[in-house]
Design a protein around this motif. Structure first.
Motif, PDB file in Angstrom:
ATOM      1  N   PHE A   1       0.859 -11.419   2.545  1.00 15.09           N
ATOM      2  CA  PHE A   1       1.994 -11.110   2.680  1.00 15.09           C
ATOM      3  C   PHE A   1       3.359 -10.618   2.278  1.00 15.09           C
ATOM      4  N   TRP A   2       4.923 -10.991   3.442  1.00 16.53           N
ATOM      5  CA  TRP A   2       5.162  -9.931   2.677  1.00 16.53           C
ATOM      6  C   TRP A   2       6.524 -11.914   2.055  1.00 16.53           C
ATOM      7  N   ASP A   3       5.613 -11.927   2.247  1.00 13.82           N
ATOM      8  CA  ASP A   3       6.509 -12.952   0.618  1.00 13.82           C
ATOM      9  C   ASP A   3       5.408 -13.367  -0.417  1.00 13.82           C
TER      10      ASP A   3
ATOM     11  N   ASN B   1      18.086   7.747  -3.603  1.00 18.28           N
ATOM     12  CA  ASN B   1      17.802   5.597  -4.869  1.00 18.28           C
ATOM     13  C   ASN B   1      16.281   5.429  -4.083  1.00 18.28           C
ATOM     14  N   CYS B   2      15.978   5.745  -3.211  1.00 15.69           N
ATOM     15  CA  CYS B   2      14.912   5.189  -2.237  1.00 15.69           C
ATOM     16  C   CYS B   2      13.588   4.866  -3.466  1.00 15.69           C
ATOM     17  N   ALA B   3      13.167   5.539  -4.785  1.00 15.54           N
ATOM     18  CA  ALA B   3      12.047   5.596  -4.963  1.00 15.54           C
ATOM     19  C   ALA B   3      12.345   4.525  -6.397  1.00 15.54           C
ATOM     20  N   SER B   4      12.842   3.931  -6.365  1.00 20.38           N
ATOM     21  CA  SER B   4      13.525   3.232  -7.592  1.00 20.38           C
ATOM     22  C   SER B   4      12.919   1.683  -6.864  1.00 20.38           C
ATOM     23  N   CYS B   5      12.520   1.686  -5.380  1.00 21.81           N
ATOM     24  CA  CYS B   5      11.791   0.743  -5.193  1.00 21.81           C
ATOM     25  C   CYS B   5      11.073   0.984  -4.438  1.00 21.81           C
ATOM     26  N   HIS B   6      10.334   1.839  -3.841  1.00 19.33           N
ATOM     27  CA  HIS B   6       9.444   2.620  -3.397  1.00 19.33           C
ATOM     28  C   HIS B   6       8.900   3.543  -3.625  1.00 19.33           C
ATOM     29  N   ALA B   7       8.050   3.341  -5.616  1.00 19.50           N
ATOM     30  CA  ALA B   7       8.122   4.171  -5.641  1.00 19.50           C
ATOM     31  C   ALA B   7       5.760   4.391  -6.850  1.00 19.50           C
TER      32      ALA B   7
ATOM     33  N   PHE C   1       9.673  -7.790  -4.902  1.00 23.38           N
ATOM     34  CA  PHE C   1      10.166  -8.573  -3.460  1.00 23.38           C
ATOM     35  C   PHE C   1      11.446  -8.243  -4.152  1.00 23.38           C
ATOM     36  N   GLU C   2      12.421  -8.223  -2.976  1.00 22.32           N
ATOM     37  CA  GLU C   2      13.133  -7.299  -3.123  1.00 22.32           C
ATOM     38  C   GLU C   2      14.364  -7.708  -2.113  1.00 22.32           C
ATOM     39  N   ASN C   3      15.391  -8.175  -2.275  1.00 23.50           N
ATOM     40  CA  ASN C   3      16.597  -7.803  -0.635  1.00 23.50           C
ATOM     41  C   ASN C   3      16.989  -6.745  -0.653  1.00 23.50           C
ATOM     42  N   ASN C   4      16.463  -6.056   0.390  1.00 25.05           N
ATOM     43  CA  ASN C   4      17.012  -4.515   0.431  1.00 25.05           C
ATOM     44  C   ASN C   4      18.179  -4.903   1.429  1.00 25.05           C
ATOM     45  N   GLY C   5      18.206  -5.908   1.961  1.00 26.61           N
ATOM     46  CA  GLY C   5      20.439  -5.959   2.295  1.00 26.61           C
ATOM     47  C   GLY C   5      20.214  -6.275   4.197  1.00 26.61           C
TER      48      GLY C   5
ATOM     49  N   GLU D   1      14.538 -11.782  -0.307  1.00 26.33           N
ATOM     50  CA  GLU D   1      13.114 -10.946  -1.005  1.00 26.33           C
ATOM     51  C   GLU D   1      11.980 -10.912  -0.159  1.00 26.33           C
ATOM     52  N   PHE D   2      11.665  -9.844   0.021  1.00 26.19           N
ATOM     53  CA  PHE D   2      10.029  -9.746   0.962  1.00 26.19           C
ATOM     54  C   PHE D   2       9.615  -8.533  -0.206  1.00 26.19           C
ATOM     55  N   ARG D   3       8.117  -8.466  -0.018  1.00 25.31           N
ATOM     56  CA  ARG D   3       7.586  -7.124  -0.813  1.00 25.31           C
ATOM     57  C   ARG D   3       7.456  -5.969  -0.619  1.00 25.31           C
ATOM     58  N   VAL D   4       8.262  -4.649  -1.058  1.00 25.01           N
ATOM     59  CA  VAL D   4       8.622  -4.297  -1.577  1.00 25.01           C
ATOM     60  C   VAL D   4       7.427  -3.433  -0.294  1.00 25.01           C
ATOM     61  N   PRO D   5       7.599  -3.011   1.136  1.00 20.44           N
ATOM     62  CA  PRO D   5       6.424  -2.554   1.544  1.00 20.44           C
ATOM     63  C   PRO D   5       5.929  -0.827   1.667  1.00 20.44           C
ATOM     64  N   SER D   6       5.053  -0.712   1.425  1.00 18.85           N
ATOM     65  CA  SER D   6       4.192   0.752   1.399  1.00 18.85           C
ATOM     66  C   SER D   6       4.806   1.517   2.454  1.00 18.85           C
TER      67      SER D   6
ATOM     68  N   TYR E   1      10.529  -1.789  11.715  1.00 18.29           N
ATOM     69  CA  TYR E   1      10.353  -1.304  11.092  1.00 18.29           C
ATOM     70  C   TYR E   1      10.672  -3.041  10.423  1.00 18.29           C
ATOM     71  N   MET E   2      10.984  -3.639   9.152  1.00 17.42           N
ATOM     72  CA  MET E   2      11.011  -4.696   8.353  1.00 17.42           C
ATOM     73  C   MET E   2      10.275  -5.609   8.759  1.00 17.42           C
ATOM     74  N   HIS E   3      10.171  -7.027   7.787  1.00 15.41           N
ATOM     75  CA  HIS E   3       9.614  -8.011   7.636  1.00 15.41           C
ATOM     76  C   HIS E   3       9.699  -8.681   9.034  1.00 15.41           C
ATOM     77  N   ASP E   4      11.075  -8.417  10.229  1.00 15.03           N
ATOM     78  CA  ASP E   4      10.937  -9.084  11.533  1.00 15.03           C
ATOM     79  C   ASP E   4      10.903  -7.494  12.665  1.00 15.03           C
TER      80      ASP E   4
ATOM     81  N   HIS F   1      20.832   1.733   8.231  1.00 17.91           N
ATOM     82  CA  HIS F   1      20.904   1.114   7.613  1.00 17.91           C
ATOM     83  C   HIS F   1      21.402   0.900   5.555  1.00 17.91           C
ATOM     84  N   TYR F   2      20.153   2.045   4.990  1.00 12.11           N
ATOM     85  CA  TYR F   2      20.535   1.988   3.607  1.00 12.11           C
ATOM     86  C   TYR F   2      21.496   2.906   3.552  1.00 12.11           C
ATOM     87  N   ASP F   3      21.997   3.966   4.309  1.00 11.94           N
ATOM     88  CA  ASP F   3      23.136   5.047   4.211  1.00 11.94           C
ATOM     89  C   ASP F   3      24.495   4.188   3.934  1.00 11.94           C
TER      90      ASP F   3
HETATM   91  C1  HEC Z   1      16.598  -1.939  -4.288  1.00 17.69           C
HETATM   92  C2  HEC Z   1      14.717  -1.962  -3.362  1.00 17.69           C
HETATM   93  C3  HEC Z   1      15.008  -0.879  -2.259  1.00 17.69           C
HETATM   94  C4  HEC Z   1      15.781   0.350  -2.032  1.00 17.69           C
HETATM   95  C5  HEC Z   1      16.447   0.622  -3.197  1.00 17.69           C
HETATM   96  C6  HEC Z   1      15.206   0.967  -0.497  1.00 17.69           C
HETATM   97  N1  HEC Z   1      14.227   0.265  -0.350  1.00 17.69           N
HETATM   98 FE1  HEC Z   1      13.183   0.413   1.642  1.00 17.69          FE
HETATM   99  N2  HEC Z   1      12.548  -1.872   1.453  1.00 17.69           N
HETATM  100  C7  HEC Z   1      12.828  -3.040   0.949  1.00 17.69           C
HETATM  101  C8  HEC Z   1      12.505  -3.937   0.778  1.00 17.69           C
HETATM  102  C9  HEC Z   1      11.857  -4.731   0.176  1.00 17.69           C
HETATM  103  C10 HEC Z   1      12.142  -3.416   2.287  1.00 17.69           C
HETATM  104  C11 HEC Z   1      10.747  -4.924   3.377  1.00 17.69           C
HETATM  105  C12 HEC Z   1      12.415  -5.721   4.308  1.00 17.69           C
HETATM  106  C13 HEC Z   1      12.254  -6.408   4.755  1.00 17.69           C
HETATM  107  O1  HEC Z   1      10.896  -6.131   4.901  1.00 17.69           O
HETATM  108  O2  HEC Z   1      13.078  -6.673   5.145  1.00 17.69           O
HETATM  109  C14 HEC Z   1      12.164  -2.300   3.178  1.00 17.69           C
HETATM  110  C15 HEC Z   1      11.573  -1.836   4.127  1.00 17.69           C
HETATM  111  C16 HEC Z   1      11.856  -0.143   3.812  1.00 17.69           C
HETATM  112  C17 HEC Z   1      11.520   0.448   5.584  1.00 17.69           C
HETATM  113  C18 HEC Z   1       9.966  -0.345   6.523  1.00 17.69           C
HETATM  114  C19 HEC Z   1       8.963  -0.378   6.210  1.00 17.69           C
HETATM  115  C20 HEC Z   1       7.909  -0.979   7.568  1.00 17.69           C
HETATM  116  O3  HEC Z   1       6.969  -1.085   7.250  1.00 17.69           O
HETATM  117  O4  HEC Z   1       8.377  -2.052   7.991  1.00 17.69           O
HETATM  118  C21 HEC Z   1      11.261   2.065   4.893  1.00 17.69           C
HETATM  119  C22 HEC Z   1      10.825   2.957   5.984  1.00 17.69           C
HETATM  120  C23 HEC Z   1      11.883   1.893   4.245  1.00 17.69           C
HETATM  121  N3  HEC Z   1      12.501   0.947   3.038  1.00 17.69           N
HETATM  122  C24 HEC Z   1      12.772   2.769   3.499  1.00 17.69           C
HETATM  123  C25 HEC Z   1      13.419   3.323   2.371  1.00 17.69           C
HETATM  124  C26 HEC Z   1      14.219   4.188   1.889  1.00 17.69           C
HETATM  125  C27 HEC Z   1      13.859   5.450   2.697  1.00 17.69           C
HETATM  126  C28 HEC Z   1      15.201   4.120   1.270  1.00 17.69           C
HETATM  127  C29 HEC Z   1      16.067   4.865  -0.125  1.00 17.69           C
HETATM  128  C30 HEC Z   1      17.294   5.297   1.537  1.00 17.69           C
HETATM  129  C31 HEC Z   1      14.713   2.883   0.921  1.00 17.69           C
HETATM  130  N4  HEC Z   1      13.736   2.630   1.494  1.00 17.69           N
HETATM  131  C32 HEC Z   1      15.314   2.141  -0.252  1.00 17.69           C
HETATM  132  C33 HEC Z   1      13.165  -2.341  -0.275  1.00 17.69           C
HETATM  133  C34 HEC Z   1      13.490  -0.888  -0.947  1.00 17.69           C
END
Ligand code: HEC
Ligand code: HEC
Length: 335
Positions: A117-119, A218-224, A233-237, A259-264, A274-277, A289-291
């Motif tokens: 689960f996301w949590d 810096n995506c790979a610091s969580c999506h590794a 479990f991270e809060n990605n803002g 915080e939600f589990r970092v998805p594959s 995308y995202m938990h909702d 969003h990330y930019d």
């Molecule tokens: C701090 C850790 C962190 C970093 C850094 C990060 N992510 Fe994430 N990512 C997450 C988390 C946690 C979620 C799920 C958040 C949610 O569901 O609300 C997520 C969700 C996503 C999703 C949605 C996947 C889905 O199945 O819904 C994508 C796509 C994604 N990230 C791509 C990226 C990319 C591209 C970058 C770099 C620009 C990045 N992430 C950087 C933690 C991170």
């Protein structure tokens, strides 16, 4: 629905099961899963050894709407094969059109995930299966009725007997579902071919995107790692939407707020929204969003900061994410 599942039958090997403490009497055609190159072995719990019979039965159950109160909603209604076992709807819809709370995640490579689960609220695939069966906004099925309904079907009785040496029970249903889901694995993307040495499997733009992913963005610091998640479990803002406080729902710890589990990210091209909702419809929206460094929310990870990418860099990142698609899994065939 037929599905070609490659299982290496291990009865002749002995080795793979020798260390697992499975009593001989528990073992019915024990099998281990063949995994894609570069992937770790999929953990199989001692209490539910994998067998081809359980996998076949679990597959049938997964796609069977009779497991729901109304006979209209199966596991696959919200985990669609062609969407990499995710749901194209932002929030899943269960029996009687009832709307749930979250976006349904992809089940590809789910056998590797430690906390479900996301949590992270479910500890095993076996335990997890009870949640959608019983939830009133998912399948709303009384478990006693479920067993009687399955028991009335002689072909099910035969399949349960083959898989478990007995008739249907809740434990058997959840074990079969879990066994099937462990076989949903995928590592046949263009990215994987590139990693295996086929340099021209990725275009120049896609390779630039990969560099950004691992470097400046810096995506790979969580999506590794090979699953593109460190499983933390991270809060990605993402901005707070009542009533979902994420991991804090389970731990009741304010430090885990939102915080939600970092998805594959494997097959992410196919798992929109995308995202938990399901708040973002496209990968372009996610990159924006990330930019921007996410929203200004309490408990946001220090790793989420404005990136100031150029338009062409954003395009390269999206192009790279598209290389993680495994076309074979989307047809329902295991790799
Ligand atoms: C701090 C850790 C962190 C970093 C850094 C990060 N992510 Fe994430 N990512 C997450 C988390 C946690 C979620 C799920 C958040 C949610 O569901 O609300 C997520 C969700 C996503 C999703 C949605 C996947 C889905 O199945 O819904 C994508 C796509 C994604 N990230 C791509 C990226 C990319 C591209 C970058 C770099 C620009 C990045 N992430 C950087 C933690 C991170
Ligand atoms: C009505 C839609 C719906 C149905 C039906 C449904 N699911 Fe799900 N599934 C979801 C949603 C939404 C989540 C995410 C819930 C959460 O994180 O709180 C989920 C999560 C999961 C997860 C955890 C995934 C992860 O990444 O942690 C597994 C495993 C799963 N479902 C399997 C099943 C099985 C097996 C069935 C059938 C018995 C089923 N689902 C039926 C919507 C559904």
């Amino acid at each position: 629905m037929t599905r070609r599942v490659h299982i290496l039958i291990a009865f002749a090997l002995g080795i793979s099961l020798a260390g697992c403490g499975i009593a001989d009497s528990d073992v019915r055609d024990p099998a281990v899963l063949d995994v894609p190159t570069g992937f770790e072995p999929i953990p199989i719990p001692d209490h539910n050894p994998l067998t081809a019979e359980k996998v076949a039965l679990g597959e049938r159950l997964f796609f069977d709407p009779h497991l729901s109160e109304t006979g209209t909603v199966s596991c696959a209604s919200c985990h669609l094969t062609e969407a990499a076992f995710a749901d194209p709807r932002p929030i899943s819809i269960g029996v009687h059109g009832r709307i749930g709370e979250r976006n349904s995640p992809s089940l590809v490579n789910i056998g590797y995930i430690n906390l479900l689960f996301w949590d992270g609220g479910a500890l095993t695939l076996e335990a997890q299966a009870l949640a959608p069966l019983e939830a009133d906004f998912e399948m709303n099925m009384n478990l006693g009725d479920l067993i009687s309904r399955i028991g009335e079907d002689p072909s099910y009785a035969a399949e349960f007997d083959e898989a478990f040496g007995e008739g249907p029970s809740i434990q058997n249903v959840t074990q079969a579902l879990a066994s099937f889901q462990r076989t949903i694995r995928s590592g046949g993307s263009r990215f994987d071919r590139f990693e295996a040495g086929a340099v021209d499997a990725l275009s120049a733009a896609e390779r630039r995107g990969m560099e950004l992913f691992n470097g400046k963005a810096n995506c790979a610091s969580c999506h590794a790692g090979f699953l593109f998640t460190n499983q933390a479990f991270e809060n990605n803002g993402v901005a707070f939407t009542y009533p979902d406080s994420g991991r804090a729902r389970i731990t009741i710890d304010p430090a885990d707020f939102m915080e939600f589990r970092v998805p594959s990210l494997r097959n992410v091209e196919k798992t929109a929204p995308y995202m938990h909702d399901g708040r973002f419809a496209t990968l372009e929206d996610v990159i924006e969003h990330y930019d921007e460094g996410g929203s200004d929310v309490r408990n946001k990870s220090a790793l989420i900061e404005p990136l100031r990418l150029t338009e062409s860099e954003k395009g390269d990142l999206v192009a790279f994410l598209h290389t993680l698609t495994d076309e074979v899994i989307l047809t329902g065939l295991a790799p």
